[in-house]
Design an enzyme around this catalytic site. Structure first.
Site, PDB file in Angstrom:
ATOM      1  CG  ASP A  52      -2.500   0.709   0.914  1.00 12.69           C
ATOM      2  OD1 ASP A  52      -2.392   1.865   0.527  1.00 12.69           O
ATOM      3  OD2 ASP A  52      -3.288  -0.117   1.042  1.00 12.69           O
ATOM      4  CG  HIS A 121      -5.287   3.749   0.322  1.00 11.58           C
ATOM      5  ND1 HIS A 121      -4.680   2.403   0.245  1.00 11.58           N
ATOM      6  CD2 HIS A 121      -6.610   3.796  -0.238  1.00 11.58           C
ATOM      7  CE1 HIS A 121      -5.768   1.647  -0.638  1.00 11.58           C
ATOM      8  NE2 HIS A 121      -6.745   2.399  -0.671  1.00 11.58           N
ATOM      9  CB  SER A 451      -9.327   0.643  -0.793  1.00 10.01           C
ATOM     10  OG  SER A 451      -8.401   0.744  -1.761  1.00 10.01           O
TER      11      SER A 451
END
Length: 670
Positions: A52, A121, A451
């Site tokens: 990520d 994220h 996600s």
């Protein structure tokens, strides 16, 4: 390069995109005291490698307090520039960034690359999978409670392969190879790109090596729904995860001057503005093209000062960015209205101003009011965090849909999990600066996307792996899929953004049910050699060699057509040239991982008279553990009628277990 010994193929470096806490309880786990109402344990001894945008090591979600040391097999490292910030929770952090770097772990200026998350994220996804238990979590006062990853006793290793938005295939491939070599048990990836043949898809190539070595791979399905054939990450050795809602809304209410009101969502819920009516205006009334989407600069020259502005969702303008444009132009509030394609799917975002994200039907009624009223007025009221909402779960509009472009004989996506308005760790304070001082403590954020759903399933795979360490990735995937729920909390079929029953191309096998997945009764296992046979049915030996990263001679391999791979779901497509007098046959092998003796009987769940299908034998009798039985499903083609897809399920039912396989059959027109 092609003249070098061992050269097989070269593929272009492609760019992939990131697929951007009430959930443990929604999934049947309980994090209130850090204890579980659950026999599954909490992922002890399992290592989840997350590829990520990096991680925030000093966030309490990555605290090592009370965590055991990682297993002895762990070979990873921690590259925080001399800072010793890894611990028994966050056991590794590495960077792969060929764009920013010189290829040796430093930037082009010689500074060391850092696995610190500058985007948010990676912090969010990794804490969702395996974050520590953190009391007092909230975002601007909403979603208050104890935050916990799905597997709070699992270890986390971060492989930073993405910058602020983009991730290159070279970095992803290097990150996967590192996670495999370091000793990860689960790989969690919330990123993807367009559907590509597997020899050209670095994610497929990298994860194939992981699956061969017994590593479970959980991948986001993509955020390009609701249209069909929009999937990312569709290879059969991955778990492809769709996104659905949970039974929590961060609720707002729009009241119009005529007394009508409509419920919506927003995280930002200031005390001001909730009791006052303001003039209401539609952004699309501006003469600027596409102004209805409230893109940057689109409201120039249009009088929105002191007004609530209706903006439409979509047109590649971020939902939060629309509110920023309204603020810039002098508006005091925003109603974010879905277009028809998004239907009932709304999202709780941290907006810059008082806002409410409403459904298409609500937006349509609001537009009609604006057209008909001489002086349209509205107010936005804030109702806070509401639990127990329905329908839940429901597939959200952005969740990418099948069927798979690369292998129609493999039904994708595989499963759905929570992916809408998910609360998890975040590197920094969110929301308007004016609210920053009101809510202190650890920083969290609500995010939506496949996600967010993929790491939920990574955590669930860790829980299963911890309880069944000898199970293969395919067995774990089978346990997750064959025990999934096809109905929502009220017992009705799970719906989609239109409010109608979601089909298998949206839902996969259904919504994950962890309690049942721990003890599935039967599993469909697949060996790495089976995947080679499957690939040889699709590609040349040279192409399969690219995926396997070793020489493969397909002429010496038993080819397995895609519909015959021992997958937990069944997908059949009749070509138009198929002999109408010949049935299509599918075989499957099931392994008894439940009680013995046991007898399973088949039941079909199919629309009435939709197709002619039988199963043989009429029962599966197991006398011992790990015994394997074979069955056949025989489907007869239609002799007339239009092209049609028929969907349902085959259930094998014993006294203690129901093992459910979704079935999708595409009939050619005649």
């Amino acid at each position: 390069m092609s003249a070098m010994p061992g050269f097989v193929a070269a593929v272009p470096d492609r760019v992939y995109k990131l697929h951007t806490t009430h959930t443990p309880r929604f999934l049947g786990l309980d994090a209130r005291q850090g204890g579980r109402n659950y026999s599954a344990g909490s992922g002890d001894g399992v290592i989840i490698g997350v590829l990520d945008s990096g991680v925030t090591p000093d966030h309490p979600s990555f605290s090592g307090d009370g965590m055991p040391a990682p297993p002895a097999k762990w070979k990873g490292r921690c590259d925080f520039n001399g800072r010793s910030v890894c611990n028994n929770k966050l056991i590794g952090a590495r960077v792969f960034d060929t764009a920013a770097g010189a290829g040796n772990g430093t930037t082009s200026t010689g500074a060391p690359l850092s696995p610190i998350d500058e985007d948010g994220h990676g912090t969010h996804t990794s804490s969702t999978a395996a974050g520590a238990v953190v009391p007092g979590a909230q975002v601007l006062g909403q979603g208050r409670g104890t935050a916990s990853g799905i597997a709070p006793r699992a270890h986390v290793a971060m492989y930073k392969v993405c910058g602020l938005e983009d991730c290159t295939s070279a970095d992803i491939l290097a990150g996967i190879d590192a996670a495999v070599a370091d000793g990860c048990d689960i790989i969690s990836m919330s990123l993807g790109g367009p559907s590509l043949p597997y020899p050209e898809d670095s994610i497929a190539v990298g994860t194939f090596a992981a699956a061969e070595k017994g590593i479970f791979v959980s991948m986001s399905a993509g955020n390009s729904g609701p249209n069909y054939t929009t999937l990312s990450n569709e290879a059969p050795w991955m778990l492809t995860v769709a996104a659905s809602t949970m039974d929590r809304l961060i609720s707002t209410r729009v009241r119009l001057g005529n007394g009508l009101y409509f419920d919506g969502e927003s995280v930002s819920q200031p005390d001001a503005a909730s009791t006052v009516f303001y003039p209401l205006v539609y952004a699309g009334a501006s003469s600027t093209p596409d102004a209805q989407f409230c893109g940057n600069g689109s409201l120039d020259g249009f009088d929105v000062k002191g007004k609530i502005v209706v903006c439409e969702r979509g047109n590649d303008v971020g939902r939060i960015d629309k509110g920023a444009e309204v603020v810039r132009a002098g508006g005091v509030g925003m109603i974010l209205a879905n277009q028809a394609i998004d239907g009932f799917s709304t999202i709780a975002d941290v907006h810059f101003l008082p806002a409410s994200h409403v459904s298409y039907h609500a937006g349509d009624a609001i537009m009609n009011y604006i057209k008909s009223a001489a002086r349209p007025m509205a107010q936005i009221m804030f109702r806070g965090t509401v639990l127990g909402t329905s329908p839940a779960p429901a597939i959200t509009s952005f969740s990418s849909r099948g069927p798979s472009m690369q292998n129609p004989g493999i039904l994708k996506p595989d499963i759905t999990g929570p992916g809408v308005s998910v609360l998890a760790a975040w590197p920094f304070q969110v929301g308007p600066p004016s609210l920053a001082g009101e809510h202190s403590g650890p920083t969290f954020n609500f995010e939506s996307g496949t996600s967010m759903s993929a790491p939920h399933l990574s955590g669930i795979a860790a829980l299963i792996k911890s309880k069944h360490p000898d199970w293969s990735p395919a067995a774990i995937k089978s346990a997750i899929m064959t025990t999934a729920d096809s109905t929502d909390r009220s017992g009705m079929p799970i719906t989609d953004e239109k409010g109608t029953a979601a089909d298998l191309f949206a839902l996969g096998a259904g919504h994950v049910d962890l309690d049942k997945a721990m003890n599935p009764g039967l599993v469909y296992d697949i060996s790495p050699a089976d995947y080679i046979g499957f690939l040889c049915g699709m590609y040349t030996g040279k192409e399969v060699s690219v995926i396997a990263r070793r020489a493969v001679d397909c002429s010496a391999v038993k080819v397995i057509p895609d519909r015959l791979l021992n997958y937990p779901s069944i997908s059949i497509a009749f070509p138009s040239s198929w002999n109408p007098m010949t049935p299509m046959m599918v075989t499957r092998k099931v392994t008894n991982v439940g009680e013995a003796p046991a007898v399973y009987y088949p039941q079909f769940d199919l629309p009435e008279n939709a197709m002619n299908v039988t199963v043989m034998p009429s029962s599966l009798r197991f006398t011992e553990a790990n015994q394997v039985k074979v069955y056949k499903v025989i489907v007869w083609p239609r002799t007339s009628g239009d092209e049609v897809v028929v969907q349902g399920a085959l259930r094998w039912v014993s006294d203690k277990h129901t093992v459910r396989s979704p079935i999708s059959v595409a009939f050619a027109g005649h």
